[in-house]
Enzyme design. Sequence first.
Site, PDB file in Angstrom:
ATOM      1  N   LYS A 172       0.802  -1.231   0.000  1.00  0.00           N
ATOM      2  CA  LYS A 172       0.000   0.000   0.000  1.00  0.00           C
ATOM      3  C   LYS A 172       0.840   1.290   0.000  1.00  0.00           C
ATOM      4  CE  LYS A 172      -4.341  -1.359   2.213  1.00  0.00           C
ATOM      5  NZ  LYS A 172      -5.260  -0.996   3.300  1.00  0.00           N
ATOM      6  N   ASP A 200     -10.093   3.749   2.284  1.00  0.00           N
ATOM      7  CA  ASP A 200     -10.334   3.244   3.646  1.00  0.00           C
ATOM      8  C   ASP A 200     -11.008   4.297   4.538  1.00  0.00           C
ATOM      9  OD1 ASP A 200      -9.396   0.631   3.359  1.00  0.00           O
ATOM     10  OD2 ASP A 200      -7.321   1.201   3.795  1.00  0.00           O
TER      11      ASP A 200
HETATM   12  P1  NAP Z   1      -0.945  -1.648  11.919  1.00  0.00           P
HETATM   13  O1  NAP Z   1      -0.575  -0.574  10.964  1.00  0.00           O
HETATM   14  O2  NAP Z   1      -0.020  -2.760  12.171  1.00  0.00           O
HETATM   15  O3  NAP Z   1      -1.292  -0.930  13.341  1.00  0.00           O
HETATM   16  C1  NAP Z   1      -1.580  -1.727  14.476  1.00  0.00           C
HETATM   17  C2  NAP Z   1      -2.056  -0.838  15.623  1.00  0.00           C
HETATM   18  O4  NAP Z   1      -2.351  -1.685  16.763  1.00  0.00           O
HETATM   19  C3  NAP Z   1      -1.020   0.181  16.119  1.00  0.00           C
HETATM   20  O5  NAP Z   1      -1.688   1.280  16.706  1.00  0.00           O
HETATM   21  C4  NAP Z   1      -0.288  -0.635  17.203  1.00  0.00           C
HETATM   22  O6  NAP Z   1       0.345   0.158  18.187  1.00  0.00           O
HETATM   23  C5  NAP Z   1      -1.461  -1.364  17.833  1.00  0.00           C
HETATM   24  N1  NAP Z   1      -1.047  -2.599  18.483  1.00  0.00           N
HETATM   25  C6  NAP Z   1      -0.863  -3.819  17.892  1.00  0.00           C
HETATM   26  N2  NAP Z   1      -0.490  -4.723  18.810  1.00  0.00           N
HETATM   27  C7  NAP Z   1      -0.425  -4.069  20.004  1.00  0.00           C
HETATM   28  C8  NAP Z   1      -0.110  -4.465  21.324  1.00  0.00           C
HETATM   29  N3  NAP Z   1       0.223  -5.725  21.618  1.00  0.00           N
HETATM   30  N4  NAP Z   1      -0.165  -3.525  22.318  1.00  0.00           N
HETATM   31  C9  NAP Z   1      -0.520  -2.263  22.028  1.00  0.00           C
HETATM   32  N5  NAP Z   1      -0.820  -1.812  20.789  1.00  0.00           N
HETATM   33  C10 NAP Z   1      -0.788  -2.710  19.791  1.00  0.00           C
HETATM   34  O7  NAP Z   1      -2.322  -2.327  11.489  1.00  0.00           O
HETATM   35  P2  NAP Z   1      -3.555  -1.684  10.686  1.00  0.00           P
HETATM   36  O8  NAP Z   1      -3.414  -1.990   9.256  1.00  0.00           O
HETATM   37  O9  NAP Z   1      -3.712  -0.271  11.113  1.00  0.00           O
HETATM   38  O10 NAP Z   1      -4.769  -2.590  11.206  1.00  0.00           O
HETATM   39  C11 NAP Z   1      -5.231  -2.517  12.552  1.00  0.00           C
HETATM   40  C12 NAP Z   1      -6.454  -3.430  12.711  1.00  0.00           C
HETATM   41  O11 NAP Z   1      -7.505  -2.940  11.903  1.00  0.00           O
HETATM   42  C13 NAP Z   1      -6.225  -4.880  12.270  1.00  0.00           C
HETATM   43  O12 NAP Z   1      -6.910  -5.711  13.196  1.00  0.00           O
HETATM   44  C14 NAP Z   1      -6.899  -4.969  10.914  1.00  0.00           C
HETATM   45  O13 NAP Z   1      -7.415  -6.244  10.633  1.00  0.00           O
HETATM   46  C15 NAP Z   1      -8.050  -3.978  11.096  1.00  0.00           C
HETATM   47  N6  NAP Z   1      -8.470  -3.353   9.828  1.00  0.00           N
HETATM   48  C16 NAP Z   1      -9.792  -3.380   9.527  1.00  0.00           C
HETATM   49  C17 NAP Z   1     -10.231  -2.771   8.373  1.00  0.00           C
HETATM   50  C18 NAP Z   1     -11.692  -2.790   8.025  1.00  0.00           C
HETATM   51  O14 NAP Z   1     -12.027  -2.495   6.883  1.00  0.00           O
HETATM   52  N7  NAP Z   1     -12.569  -3.086   8.958  1.00  0.00           N
HETATM   53  C19 NAP Z   1      -9.316  -2.127   7.512  1.00  0.00           C
HETATM   54  C20 NAP Z   1      -7.954  -2.115   7.869  1.00  0.00           C
HETATM   55  C21 NAP Z   1      -7.545  -2.732   9.040  1.00  0.00           C
HETATM   56  P3  NAP Z   1       1.879   0.655  17.968  1.00  0.00           P
HETATM   57  O15 NAP Z   1       1.812   1.767  16.955  1.00  0.00           O
HETATM   58  O16 NAP Z   1       2.300   1.117  19.314  1.00  0.00           O
HETATM   59  O17 NAP Z   1       2.644  -0.544  17.479  1.00  0.00           O
END
Ligand code: NAP
Length: 295
Positions: A72, A108
Amino acid sequence: MQAVGGTTRVIGVFGDPVQHSLSPAMHNAALAHLGLDYVYVPFHVPQGRLAAACEGLRALQVRGTNVTIPHKVEIQAHLDARSQEAELIGAVNTVVNEDGRLVGYNTDGAGFVRSLREEAAFAPDGRRVLLLGAGGAAKAIAVGLALAGAGEIVIANRTLAKAEAIANVVQSAASTRARALGVAQWPAPDDAALRAAAAEAELIVNATSLGMHAGAGEPPIIPAAWLQPDHCVCDIVYTPPETPLLAAAKAAGARALPGIGMLIHQGAIAFEHFTGQPAPVAVMRAALLAALGRH
Ligand code: NAP
């Protein structure tokens, strides 16, 4: 599905891996429903092959492609233009091939806002938002909400610098106020600043990955006692369909918006970019739920 023939145009999704993608099911159902002469296919594009894959879109006159992990951000270097939203977010999930000119969009954030308006009857204009998380999805949501006229966004994240970076982007893009809040750990303990932000917020969004595959009895990402009937609460995690946060929101009498809505509407907006036709959202939802094994 329409029979594939000599006039059929191709749309796809770039990813690595890509075989788990739900997009082909959702888009092909919509194309078939409208009788459009397109087919939507998964393209497995390994890392390092993105430039060649983009040149392939031009050479083969593929109409467009969605873009998923891990491409992306990197794909931006191979495009001819980007929408304002994609530029602000710094990532592209949809590419449209306009006669050899590749134009990148990010649907998104707008997909999130559309699901909020259509499925929770929540208009973000002027509203106060508490956004949990500062990853890629959170950034798209923050930009989407800012462009939709949100009043204030508080971005709470474990890694403060990432929340600050998003707050800066929001403030550069719109008149929305934005600030960052560091959170030592999730689920959040009784952190006074976070508690105050939750009390002031009208919309609370979980955009961290916490709550994914959560079992019964797991605590919500913020204490259930903070949720009020006048909150609108969204969890963009869509597996399980009811996360601990959504269950707590329902128990508090708040509006609870599941993450599947964002997934459907980001696809619907991409579909509209590819085909120029209004997306049949109910058809896309049914196809997505079937692909997830939920009927
Ligand atoms: P990402 O870029 O990897 O970001 C992950 C986020 O979660 C960051 O804020 C991270 O904090 C936090 N995090 C992860 N593990 C953690 C832990 N153990 N303790 C504290 N904070 C933690 O992922 P993303 O692409 O943004 O996706 C996030 C979620 O949204 C996923 O579950 C994904 O499946 C979902 N999602 C859904 C849609 C939809 O259409 N519904 C679209 C996209 C994503 P840090 O920054 O501190 O690491």
